[in-house]
Motif scaffolding. Sequence first.
Motif, PDB file in Angstrom:
ATOM      1  N   ASP A 180       0.827  -1.210   0.000  1.00  0.00           N
ATOM      2  CA  ASP A 180       0.000   0.000   0.000  1.00  0.00           C
ATOM      3  C   ASP A 180       0.861   1.259   0.000  1.00  0.00           C
ATOM      4  OD1 ASP A 180      -2.240  -1.575   0.008  1.00  0.00           O
ATOM      5  OD2 ASP A 180      -2.617  -1.387   2.179  1.00  0.00           O
ATOM      6  N   GLY A 181       1.986   1.200   0.716  1.00  0.00           N
ATOM      7  CA  GLY A 181       2.893   2.346   0.730  1.00  0.00           C
ATOM      8  C   GLY A 181       3.518   2.596  -0.626  1.00  0.00           C
ATOM      9  N   LEU A 182       3.947   1.521  -1.304  1.00  0.00           N
ATOM     10  CA  LEU A 182       4.542   1.669  -2.632  1.00  0.00           C
ATOM     11  C   LEU A 182       3.513   2.178  -3.636  1.00  0.00           C
ATOM     12  CD1 LEU A 182       6.712  -1.576  -2.790  1.00  0.00           C
ATOM     13  CD2 LEU A 182       7.541   0.766  -2.598  1.00  0.00           C
ATOM     14  N   VAL A 183       2.316   1.657  -3.546  1.00  0.00           N
ATOM     15  CA  VAL A 183       1.251   2.112  -4.444  1.00  0.00           C
ATOM     16  C   VAL A 183       0.946   3.585  -4.208  1.00  0.00           C
ATOM     17  CG1 VAL A 183      -1.189   1.856  -5.015  1.00  0.00           C
ATOM     18  CG2 VAL A 183       0.252  -0.168  -4.748  1.00  0.00           C
ATOM     19  N   ALA A 184       0.931   3.996  -2.941  1.00  0.00           N
ATOM     20  CA  ALA A 184       0.676   5.406  -2.634  1.00  0.00           C
ATOM     21  C   ALA A 184       1.762   6.294  -3.221  1.00  0.00           C
ATOM     22  CB  ALA A 184       0.595   5.600  -1.118  1.00  0.00           C
ATOM     23  N   PHE A 185       3.020   5.819  -3.119  1.00  0.00           N
ATOM     24  CA  PHE A 185       4.128   6.576  -3.703  1.00  0.00           C
ATOM     25  C   PHE A 185       3.962   6.683  -5.219  1.00  0.00           C
ATOM     26  CE2 PHE A 185       8.427   6.442  -5.634  1.00  0.00           C
ATOM     27  CZ  PHE A 185       8.873   7.692  -5.240  1.00  0.00           C
ATOM     28  N   GLY A 186       3.652   5.543  -5.857  1.00  0.00           N
ATOM     29  CA  GLY A 186       3.451   5.563  -7.293  1.00  0.00           C
ATOM     30  C   GLY A 186       2.291   6.447  -7.700  1.00  0.00           C
ATOM     31  N   GLU A 187       1.207   6.390  -6.937  1.00  0.00           N
ATOM     32  CA  GLU A 187       0.042   7.225  -7.241  1.00  0.00           C
ATOM     33  C   GLU A 187       0.363   8.704  -7.080  1.00  0.00           C
ATOM     34  OE1 GLU A 187      -2.906   5.701  -4.641  1.00  0.00           O
ATOM     35  OE2 GLU A 187      -3.583   4.140  -6.036  1.00  0.00           O
ATOM     36  N   HIS A 188       1.198   9.016  -6.072  1.00  0.00           N
ATOM     37  CA  HIS A 188       1.589  10.413  -5.876  1.00  0.00           C
ATOM     38  C   HIS A 188       2.350  10.931  -7.093  1.00  0.00           C
ATOM     39  CE1 HIS A 188       2.813  14.066  -3.844  1.00  0.00           C
ATOM     40  NE2 HIS A 188       4.082  13.787  -4.116  1.00  0.00           N
ATOM     41  N   ILE A 189       3.274  10.102  -7.584  1.00  0.00           N
ATOM     42  CA  ILE A 189       4.023  10.507  -8.774  1.00  0.00           C
ATOM     43  C   ILE A 189       3.085  10.592  -9.978  1.00  0.00           C
ATOM     44  CG2 ILE A 189       5.797   9.732 -10.408  1.00  0.00           C
ATOM     45  CD1 ILE A 189       6.938  10.930  -7.896  1.00  0.00           C
ATOM     46  N   GLN A 190       2.203   9.612 -10.103  1.00  0.00           N
ATOM     47  CA  GLN A 190       1.286   9.624 -11.234  1.00  0.00           C
ATOM     48  C   GLN A 190       0.368  10.845 -11.203  1.00  0.00           C
ATOM     49  OE1 GLN A 190      -0.359   5.648 -10.709  1.00  0.00           O
ATOM     50  NE2 GLN A 190       0.563   5.004 -12.634  1.00  0.00           N
ATOM     51  N   LYS A 191      -0.034  11.273  -9.988  1.00  0.00           N
ATOM     52  CA  LYS A 191      -0.886  12.459  -9.860  1.00  0.00           C
ATOM     53  C   LYS A 191      -0.149  13.717 -10.308  1.00  0.00           C
ATOM     54  CE  LYS A 191      -3.786  10.658  -6.131  1.00  0.00           C
ATOM     55  NZ  LYS A 191      -4.101  10.737  -4.676  1.00  0.00           N
ATOM     56  N   MET A 192       1.180  13.677 -10.188  1.00  0.00           N
ATOM     57  CA  MET A 192       1.967  14.813 -10.670  1.00  0.00           C
ATOM     58  C   MET A 192       2.037  14.823 -12.186  1.00  0.00           C
ATOM     59  SD  MET A 192       5.149  14.758  -7.947  1.00  0.00           S
ATOM     60  CE  MET A 192       5.953  16.161  -8.724  1.00  0.00           C
ATOM     61  N   GLY A 193       1.624  13.716 -12.799  1.00  0.00           N
ATOM     62  CA  GLY A 193       1.577  13.639 -14.250  1.00  0.00           C
ATOM     63  C   GLY A 193       2.930  13.825 -14.892  1.00  0.00           C
ATOM     64  N   SER A 194       2.962  14.697 -15.887  1.00  0.00           N
ATOM     65  CA  SER A 194       4.192  14.920 -16.639  1.00  0.00           C
ATOM     66  C   SER A 194       5.284  15.509 -15.762  1.00  0.00           C
ATOM     67  CB  SER A 194       3.911  15.855 -17.814  1.00  0.00           C
ATOM     68  OG  SER A 194       2.922  15.300 -18.658  1.00  0.00           O
ATOM     69  N   ALA A 195       4.912  16.338 -14.793  1.00  0.00           N
ATOM     70  CA  ALA A 195       5.905  16.905 -13.880  1.00  0.00           C
ATOM     71  C   ALA A 195       6.577  15.799 -13.073  1.00  0.00           C
ATOM     72  CB  ALA A 195       5.251  17.912 -12.938  1.00  0.00           C
ATOM     73  N   GLY A 196       5.805  14.794 -12.658  1.00  0.00           N
ATOM     74  CA  GLY A 196       6.388  13.670 -11.933  1.00  0.00           C
ATOM     75  C   GLY A 196       7.388  12.917 -12.781  1.00  0.00           C
ATOM     76  N   ALA A 197       7.080  12.762 -14.071  1.00  0.00           N
ATOM     77  CA  ALA A 197       8.021  12.101 -14.976  1.00  0.00           C
ATOM     78  C   ALA A 197       9.322  12.891 -15.077  1.00  0.00           C
ATOM     79  CB  ALA A 197       7.384  11.940 -16.359  1.00  0.00           C
ATOM     80  N   GLY A 198       9.217  14.219 -15.127  1.00  0.00           N
ATOM     81  CA  GLY A 198      10.414  15.050 -15.183  1.00  0.00           C
ATOM     82  C   GLY A 198      11.238  14.979 -13.911  1.00  0.00           C
ATOM     83  N   VAL A 199      10.564  14.961 -12.757  1.00  0.00           N
ATOM     84  CA  VAL A 199      11.275  14.841 -11.478  1.00  0.00           C
ATOM     85  C   VAL A 199      12.022  13.520 -11.417  1.00  0.00           C
ATOM     86  CG1 VAL A 199      10.969  14.603  -8.981  1.00  0.00           C
ATOM     87  CG2 VAL A 199       9.723  16.374 -10.235  1.00  0.00           C
ATOM     88  N   TYR A 200      11.344  12.459 -11.861  1.00  0.00           N
ATOM     89  CA  TYR A 200      12.006  11.150 -11.888  1.00  0.00           C
ATOM     90  C   TYR A 200      13.275  11.192 -12.752  1.00  0.00           C
ATOM     91  CZ  TYR A 200      13.148   6.883 -14.320  1.00  0.00           C
ATOM     92  OH  TYR A 200      13.846   5.882 -14.944  1.00  0.00           O
ATOM     93  N   ALA A 201      13.173  11.757 -13.950  1.00  0.00           N
ATOM     94  CA  ALA A 201      14.317  11.781 -14.867  1.00  0.00           C
ATOM     95  C   ALA A 201      15.477  12.574 -14.278  1.00  0.00           C
ATOM     96  CB  ALA A 201      13.892  12.376 -16.210  1.00  0.00           C
TER      97      ALA A 201
END
Length: 672
Positions: A180-201
Amino acid sequence: MSILGYLQRVGRALMVPVATLPAAAILMGVGYWIDPVGWGGDSALAAFFIKSGSAIIDNMSVLFAIGVAYGMSKDKDGAAALTGFVGFLVLTTLCSPAAVSMIKHIPADQVPAAFGKIQNQFIGILVGIISAELYNRFSGVELPKALSFFSGRRLVPILTSFVMIIVAFILMLVWPIIYDGLVAFGEHIQKMGSAGAGVYAFFNRLLIPVGLHHALNSVFWFDVAGINDIPNFLGGAQSLAAGKAEVGITGRYQAGFFPIMMFGLPGAALAIYHCARPENKAKVLGIMMAGAFAAFFTGITEPLEFSFMFVAPALYVIHAILSGISVFIAASMQWIAGFGFSAGLVDLVLSTRNPLATHWYMLIPQGLVFFVIYYVVFRFAIVKFNMMTPGRELAVAGSEADGEDKNLSANGEQDIPQLARQYIAAVGGSDNLTGIDACITRLRLSVKDSSVVNDAMAKRLGASGIIRLNNTSVQIIVGFVAEKIANSMKTVGHVDAAPAGDADPAPVAKAQAVSSGAQTLVTLVSPVTGDVVALNDVPDEAFASKAVGDGVAVKPTEKTVVSPAAGTVVKIFNTNHAFCLETAEGAEIVVHMGIDTVALGGQGFTRLVEEGAQVAAGQPVLEMDLSFLNANARSMISPVVCSNIDDFGGLVVKASGSVVAGQTPLYEIKAK
């Protein structure tokens, strides 16, 4: 071992299962090219390829368990891989929804959803780590005679099975919380959308110097936090049909890397070349061209990134920021392409017919824009702030810095076992070395004391960077030959450390230590006319420290290079600047004309015999253009050393002052 060092081991091991992804990418890519509309529904051949690739993708979790167990095992034995497989089967079976329902006596519809996702890469990594630790600890255990059949490696899968029962009971309690914690983390990044993808990169690039980007990639690329970007993308039609993928979304954590790796970094390479000093441009061109080609064609960027990562760290931060921006733009515009290995031309072509690839062709103009941005930003920063990128060292470091930048693509010219011995000497000798491993371009070494590592010597050997993670972990950037060197380092045996002081005792001092009654096995004549130079005066740490071997050097005054003894020419380097001779007595003689002359690419040298030739003492082997070499080489002092002198009783130097090629005795090799 420190936590960072241990995570390094895990990161290295993850490369084993990740290395299977190119096979999946190629198979599925070919299938989509054959049947771009039906995705295997209209072509049996396409279905054949797509299903073959999906066999890898659908089983990535078990591949992670096997690969990590193997990669972290102490001797890379197949029994460790089998242990990982056994552990994965036991753990995932016990934690399956059906088993949990039975063990906990609860209805199937009340089993937490987390157990339906127990077969994922996170569990695979966990099982692989536990299995490797059990293998490393118990693979050498000897049981009583009656149970001797189950000793050693056979014992480990049995122990692993029992340990996994304990782990399964623990996971029944904690896995729902972790999941549940990992899913929440993934969902948080996914909610950031394209910005989350940029932060990851951005963080993906920043973590490359310490090798922890693999751990970060597992969250976004595989099914650790519910994102599973690469497998879902490579699955294409299957992922769409199963509701695991979404056009324009799946692949956004990959797509923006194509403009960076195929175009941006080559633009940076061009800027670095243009900013190099005129006398260094020829060498820098070789380094940058090789790195740019690797980045563009395959997506392997380490040769380029490590060329400026440590000499100009501000540039590397700029590179990380631009990478984040590129991934953000591609994700925002839904210009999507994916990869099975890395973001190079090969993967871009393979992904173009994938049904999840949308407006992939726009990544090319985006890449061209980033080529210009990288070139302009890098060139401005290098010149404005006088950054010491390759080829600019002489501006502040003096002539001693010249020649330290070697072409990482030229490693094929080098004698790997000899190079391995030299790197062992550079890190303080076998006594300081406790672990040897490698990734694509890096030697990853565990040492007792990283402070004794000789940076200058490692760079003279061709290393483009030395990273001290802590007191016991060192990485040396050597290029694509890293794995060969690491394997050879494990087998070449003991090598003494390079001296901490300025120099070894002079050859004459060693000659005095040789027994006066020792038999002379072979007498070497000078290979070239010139003036004798003591080996410890050679302006190269590898030769001066005698890591390459013992002998003397000659500064030539004539153009012809002859064989110093009768024997077989076992190696002539592609650039014709050096050759190796084996005498009938087994002495291995290295004749190396000049220092860093490999960087001249063969200019100034002409070979007169070929490898494998039987030559007599005094027979011409090479011819030099001394006028060109004296004007362009860092030094023409030429070492003549016996690389396996430890097999003999030592050597006695016979020459001093001026010597004549093929006539003047240079030194004698004595029997033990």
